[in-house]
Design a protein around this motif. Structure first.
Motif, PDB file in Angstrom:
ATOM      1  N   ALA A  78       0.852  -1.200   0.000  1.00 17.57           N
ATOM      2  CA  ALA A  78       0.000   0.000   0.000  1.00 17.57           C
ATOM      3  C   ALA A  78       0.881   1.241   0.000  1.00 17.57           C
ATOM      4  O   ALA A  78       0.868   2.024   0.957  1.00 17.57           O
ATOM      5  CB  ALA A  78      -0.932  -0.007   1.204  1.00 17.57           C
ATOM      6  N   PRO A  79       1.638   1.444  -1.079  1.00 15.83           N
ATOM      7  CA  PRO A  79       2.573   2.574  -1.104  1.00 15.83           C
ATOM      8  C   PRO A  79       1.907   3.937  -1.267  1.00 15.83           C
ATOM      9  O   PRO A  79       2.523   4.958  -0.952  1.00 15.83           O
ATOM     10  CB  PRO A  79       3.460   2.262  -2.319  1.00 15.83           C
ATOM     11  CG  PRO A  79       2.564   1.462  -3.221  1.00 15.83           C
ATOM     12  CD  PRO A  79       1.709   0.642  -2.308  1.00 15.83           C
ATOM     13  N   ASP A  80       0.665   3.953  -1.743  1.00 23.64           N
ATOM     14  CA  ASP A  80       0.010   5.220  -2.073  1.00 23.64           C
ATOM     15  C   ASP A  80      -1.046   5.646  -1.049  1.00 23.64           C
ATOM     16  O   ASP A  80      -1.801   6.589  -1.292  1.00 23.64           O
ATOM     17  CB  ASP A  80      -0.640   5.118  -3.458  1.00 23.64           C
ATOM     18  CG  ASP A  80       0.371   4.808  -4.555  1.00 23.64           C
ATOM     19  OD1 ASP A  80       1.489   5.361  -4.486  1.00 23.64           O
ATOM     20  OD2 ASP A  80       0.043   4.008  -5.444  1.00 23.64           O
ATOM     21  N   ASN A  81      -1.106   4.939   0.067  1.00 23.01           N
ATOM     22  CA  ASN A  81      -2.106   5.263   1.089  1.00 23.01           C
ATOM     23  C   ASN A  81      -1.475   5.240   2.478  1.00 23.01           C
ATOM     24  O   ASN A  81      -0.620   4.400   2.756  1.00 23.01           O
ATOM     25  CB  ASN A  81      -3.240   4.240   1.070  1.00 23.01           C
ATOM     26  CG  ASN A  81      -3.975   4.192  -0.236  1.00 23.01           C
ATOM     27  OD1 ASN A  81      -3.564   3.507  -1.168  1.00 23.01           O
ATOM     28  ND2 ASN A  81      -5.078   4.926  -0.324  1.00 23.01           N
ATOM     29  N   PRO A  82      -1.895   6.153   3.342  1.00 20.53           N
ATOM     30  CA  PRO A  82      -1.478   6.037   4.742  1.00 20.53           C
ATOM     31  C   PRO A  82      -2.207   4.858   5.371  1.00 20.53           C
ATOM     32  O   PRO A  82      -3.427   4.731   5.237  1.00 20.53           O
ATOM     33  CB  PRO A  82      -1.908   7.367   5.353  1.00 20.53           C
ATOM     34  CG  PRO A  82      -3.019   7.854   4.480  1.00 20.53           C
ATOM     35  CD  PRO A  82      -2.737   7.337   3.105  1.00 20.53           C
ATOM     36  N   VAL A  83      -1.473   3.986   6.045  1.00 21.06           N
ATOM     37  CA  VAL A  83      -2.051   2.776   6.632  1.00 21.06           C
ATOM     38  C   VAL A  83      -1.799   2.782   8.132  1.00 21.06           C
ATOM     39  O   VAL A  83      -0.668   2.997   8.592  1.00 21.06           O
ATOM     40  CB  VAL A  83      -1.438   1.501   6.017  1.00 21.06           C
ATOM     41  CG1 VAL A  83      -2.049   0.257   6.664  1.00 21.06           C
ATOM     42  CG2 VAL A  83      -1.634   1.489   4.513  1.00 21.06           C
ATOM     43  N   TYR A  84      -2.851   2.527   8.882  1.00 27.26           N
ATOM     44  CA  TYR A  84      -2.767   2.471  10.343  1.00 27.26           C
ATOM     45  C   TYR A  84      -3.459   1.203  10.799  1.00 27.26           C
ATOM     46  O   TYR A  84      -4.639   1.002  10.540  1.00 27.26           O
ATOM     47  CB  TYR A  84      -3.435   3.698  10.958  1.00 27.26           C
ATOM     48  CG  TYR A  84      -3.511   3.669  12.462  1.00 27.26           C
ATOM     49  CD1 TYR A  84      -2.366   3.585  13.245  1.00 27.26           C
ATOM     50  CD2 TYR A  84      -4.747   3.710  13.102  1.00 27.26           C
ATOM     51  CE1 TYR A  84      -2.444   3.553  14.627  1.00 27.26           C
ATOM     52  CE2 TYR A  84      -4.833   3.681  14.483  1.00 27.26           C
ATOM     53  CZ  TYR A  84      -3.680   3.594  15.236  1.00 27.26           C
ATOM     54  OH  TYR A  84      -3.754   3.558  16.608  1.00 27.26           O
ATOM     55  N   LEU A  85      -2.716   0.334  11.482  1.00 27.13           N
ATOM     56  CA  LEU A  85      -3.234  -0.960  11.902  1.00 27.13           C
ATOM     57  C   LEU A  85      -3.283  -1.028  13.421  1.00 27.13           C
ATOM     58  O   LEU A  85      -2.254  -1.098  14.095  1.00 27.13           O
ATOM     59  CB  LEU A  85      -2.344  -2.092  11.362  1.00 27.13           C
ATOM     60  CG  LEU A  85      -2.121  -2.120   9.847  1.00 27.13           C
ATOM     61  CD1 LEU A  85      -1.158  -3.241   9.482  1.00 27.13           C
ATOM     62  CD2 LEU A  85      -3.438  -2.282   9.101  1.00 27.13           C
ATOM     63  N   ARG A  86      -4.507  -1.020  13.955  1.00 24.05           N
ATOM     64  CA  ARG A  86      -4.688  -1.171  15.399  1.00 24.05           C
ATOM     65  C   ARG A  86      -4.517  -2.642  15.788  1.00 24.05           C
ATOM     66  O   ARG A  86      -4.630  -3.539  14.952  1.00 24.05           O
ATOM     67  CB  ARG A  86      -6.084  -0.700  15.814  1.00 24.05           C
ATOM     68  CG  ARG A  86      -6.393   0.745  15.469  1.00 24.05           C
ATOM     69  CD  ARG A  86      -7.792   1.120  15.946  1.00 24.05           C
ATOM     70  NE  ARG A  86      -8.107   2.517  15.710  1.00 24.05           N
ATOM     71  CZ  ARG A  86      -8.869   2.955  14.716  1.00 24.05           C
ATOM     72  NH1 ARG A  86      -9.384   2.101  13.863  1.00 24.05           N
ATOM     73  NH2 ARG A  86      -9.111   4.251  14.575  1.00 24.05           N
TER      74      ARG A  86
END
Length: 280
Positions: free
Chosen positions: A164-172
């Protein structure tokens, strides 16, 4: 027409108990019920823990319980008569500690709970990212990588970047750790020179580079940057959650942690005579 129920071993009536009445006492007042369930083990949960064979329902309320013959006799021309073939019928269940809205997030977050390896976790993120526009936030659902994944570790920002290089990703997670990719860290101004907050840590590798793992209070920096759901999103999440919980026979829940905006959303969805998502 009599229909067999074969879907599950336990049939939960997803309606509220409106008083268990005897057929003989109330039969003159009945309009034709729909549905009626016969040939079951009906647990009334009254003061005597009575078990009977059948139950009649109308307008979402239980009207009567009794023998299969007496309840079937109440059926009208359009009444659905469901033969539960010895299965157990219970009133709707009440979950006394739930995170209600979480049950409706399936369309909104990456479902990480099924991943058993790092590769499977990354594939789930990749598939979800394919449905998002560049720059849109991607958030993960609850999971616990160290106990869940064969590798017994958290994902690194570089691994998340690879899918996912083009999106900010946040994994709780369900613990005191979260993960973020490079774009998410950049959005909130975190780099390798950023000092750890009191009571938290931005994890770094042996070379001093950020791994993307956030510990304790370090989570807040990224968590607070994730855009909140819109009101329409939240209403849809609550509606989905109702269906998910009802599918397990759960008709009422006590929310474990409720925000003010959730209460406002529930109130806006509550309608007289339609008891769904109504704050008590």
């Amino acid at each position: 027409m009599v229909r067999k129920l074969t879907a599950s071993a336990i049939v939960a009536t997803s309606m509220w108990i409106a008083g268990i009445a005897s057929v003989a006492a109330q039969q003159p007042e009945f309009s034709a019920p729909d549905p009626v369930l016969i040939n079951g083990k009906v647990l009334t949960l009254d003061e005597r823990s009575t078990m009977t064979e059948a139950v009649a329902v109308a307008d979402g309320k239980i009207l009567a319980t009794g023998t299969s013959a007496s309840i079937k006799a109440l059926a009208g021309a359009r009444t659905r008569v469901l033969d539960v073939a010895g299965k157990t019928v219970i009133p709707g269940l009440i979950d006394t500690h739930a995170h209600f809205k979480a049950a409706g997030l399936g369309d909104y977050v990456v479902i990480m709970g099924r991943a058993k390896t790092v590769a499977e976790a990354l594939e789930a993120i990749k598939a979800f990212a394919a449905k998002k526009k560049p720059g849109e936030w991607i958030v993960g659902g609850a999971w616990h990588p160290p106990s869940q994944l064969a590798e017994k570790r958290y994902l690194t920002r570089q691994e998340i970047d690879s899918v996912a290089p083009d999106n900010p990703v946040y994994l709780r997670t369900v613990g005191h750790f979260s993960m973020a990719n490079s774009m998410a860290l950049q959005r909130v101004g975190i780099d390798k020179t950023t000092a750890d907050p009191n009571g938290g840590k931005f994890e770094r590798d042996a070379a001093g580079e950020l791994t993307g793992v956030l510990v304790e209070t370090a989570i807040d920096r990224v968590e607070k940057a994730v855009p909140p759901w819109t009101e329409d999103d939240e209403m849809r999440q609550f509606t989905i959650a109702e269906s998910v919980l009802n599918s397990f026979g759960i008709t009422s829940v006590v929310e474990g942690a409720t925000e003010a905006r959730d209460i406002a959303c529930c109130r806006s969805m509550s309608h007289p005579g339609k008891p769904h998502c109504a704050p008590a």
